[in-house]
Each structure stands twice: as C-alpha cells, then as structure tokens.
Write a protein that holds these residues in place. Sequence first.
Motif, PDB file in Angstrom:
ATOM      1  N   UNK A  36       0.841  -1.193   0.000  1.00 12.27           N
ATOM      2  CA  UNK A  36       0.000   0.000   0.000  1.00 12.27           C
ATOM      3  C   UNK A  36       0.877   1.245   0.000  1.00 12.27           C
ATOM      4  N   UNK A  37       0.602   2.171  -0.922  1.00 14.35           N
ATOM      5  CA  UNK A  37       1.370   3.414  -1.034  1.00 14.35           C
ATOM      6  C   UNK A  37       0.782   4.415  -0.037  1.00 14.35           C
ATOM      7  N   UNK A  44      -2.452  17.739   8.877  1.00 11.38           N
ATOM      8  CA  UNK A  44      -3.752  17.105   9.018  1.00 11.38           C
ATOM      9  C   UNK A  44      -3.735  15.904   9.942  1.00 11.38           C
ATOM     10  N   UNK A  45      -2.524  15.455  10.307  1.00 11.04           N
ATOM     11  CA  UNK A  45      -2.361  14.289  11.201  1.00 11.04           C
ATOM     12  C   UNK A  45      -3.126  13.080  10.689  1.00 11.04           C
ATOM     13  N   UNK A  46      -3.100  12.883   9.378  1.00 13.46           N
ATOM     14  CA  UNK A  46      -3.779  11.739   8.784  1.00 13.46           C
ATOM     15  C   UNK A  46      -2.828  11.025   7.837  1.00 13.46           C
ATOM     16  N   UNK A  47      -3.121   9.768   7.582  1.00 10.63           N
ATOM     17  CA  UNK A  47      -2.350   9.005   6.603  1.00 10.63           C
ATOM     18  C   UNK A  47      -3.030   9.161   5.253  1.00 10.63           C
ATOM     19  N   UNK A  48      -2.241   9.465   4.245  1.00 11.28           N
ATOM     20  CA  UNK A  48      -2.763   9.714   2.903  1.00 11.28           C
ATOM     21  C   UNK A  48      -2.356   8.570   1.974  1.00 11.28           C
ATOM     22  N   UNK A  49      -3.302   8.114   1.181  1.00 16.29           N
ATOM     23  CA  UNK A  49      -3.056   7.046   0.204  1.00 16.29           C
ATOM     24  C   UNK A  49      -3.224   7.652  -1.186  1.00 16.29           C
TER      25      UNK A  49
END
Length: 205
Positions: A36-37, A44-49
């Motif tokens: 998974x990339x 934003x403290x989020x993981x982005x794909x």
Amino acid sequence: MKAAIMWTVNDFPAYAYMSGWSKKGRLACPCCAKKTDHFSLANGSKICYIGHRRFLPEDHVWQNQKSQFNGKKETGEVPKRPAGDEVFIELQGLPPVTFGKRVKKQKTAGFGTNHNWNKHSIFFQLPYWRTLELRHNLDVMHIEKNVCDNVLGTIFNIDGKTKDSLNARLDLQALGIRRELHPVDNNGKIVLPTACYTLSNEEKK
C-alpha cells in the motif's frame, strides 16, 4: 439442499471485521496489502493514500504530472493482489487472539509494517474460501453517500463538513503543490485564497 457463501457485502469498517484485515493505519488497503502506497500528512495528522496513478497505463499523461498530485512522478508498479492460498498461509502464522471485554488489545508481530491482520478470518474454515478470487465486496451505497457528503460540504463551505481547512492548505504547502491554494499572511491574519471550486452565494442558491 446445499448452500455456499459466494462473498460478503459490507461498508469499509465491517469489511475489516469480516476479513480480519484492519482498515486503519499505513497498510489499510486489503488488495495492495503490504505494498500500500502511503505517507503521513504533517498538519492534518492523517495518513494519505495517493498511489492510484500506478493502476493507469504507463504512458498515461497523469503519470508525469507532479504538481497536480503529490509532487512526484509515478513510477510504481501495480501490486499483485494476494491470492487466497497466500492469505491462508499468512493467517496460519498468526498467534491466536483472545476476545473479551476484559482482554487488552493485542497486536501481532509485524502489524503495520508487514501486514495488517488483527485476527483470523473464520471464513477460511470453509474448504472453498481460499479458492475464491473475490471474497469481500464494498457496499457502494455507503461509499457514494460519504463521497457525496464530503464533496457538497466542501463546495458549499459548510462548517464542520468542508475538507478545505487550514490544515489541508498547509499540507499542500508542505508538499509544494497547488501553489495558488497556499495560505497567505495578510498583516498577521491567515487568509485562504478562494479555490476554483468555491461557490458564490448566487451559485449556492
């Protein structure tokens, strides 16, 4: 009469529960699995794909566009989806998980780096389950509703619903993309430039 389960149909959280593959963290995609990339957004403290361009043809015009995506050319290969036998072997290597309200949450070794399994899938007790090419489906209704809510909340600039926040603009700035949307310091006050998708009051009506 004999019956067989062909597949399950769920929203994304239920998909995680039914399959045993967690939909949180760096390896949230059950199809790309450990390939998974992903990257973390600083503000934003989020993981982005954002590795979706690798599924396009190699000569597609988007492959070389940097500023419209993550500031990089796409050179990744399409990940091979894990076959049922491969998944079954991985599950055999997991320690048993104890369930119950008083049991502390347990994470298996390699979770989040080599795999995202958080439990054994009971469906693999079915003798034919590992031979199925498609074991779980996503419920389109929930996805359409969530995407629609986010799009409308953003273009109408609804408080608490819009995704076009200061943190989102700061992440664009950190990535060095979409310069026309970067926050502007106006005498000590941070101003967000109007985006092309922003509607005027008349357009909202």
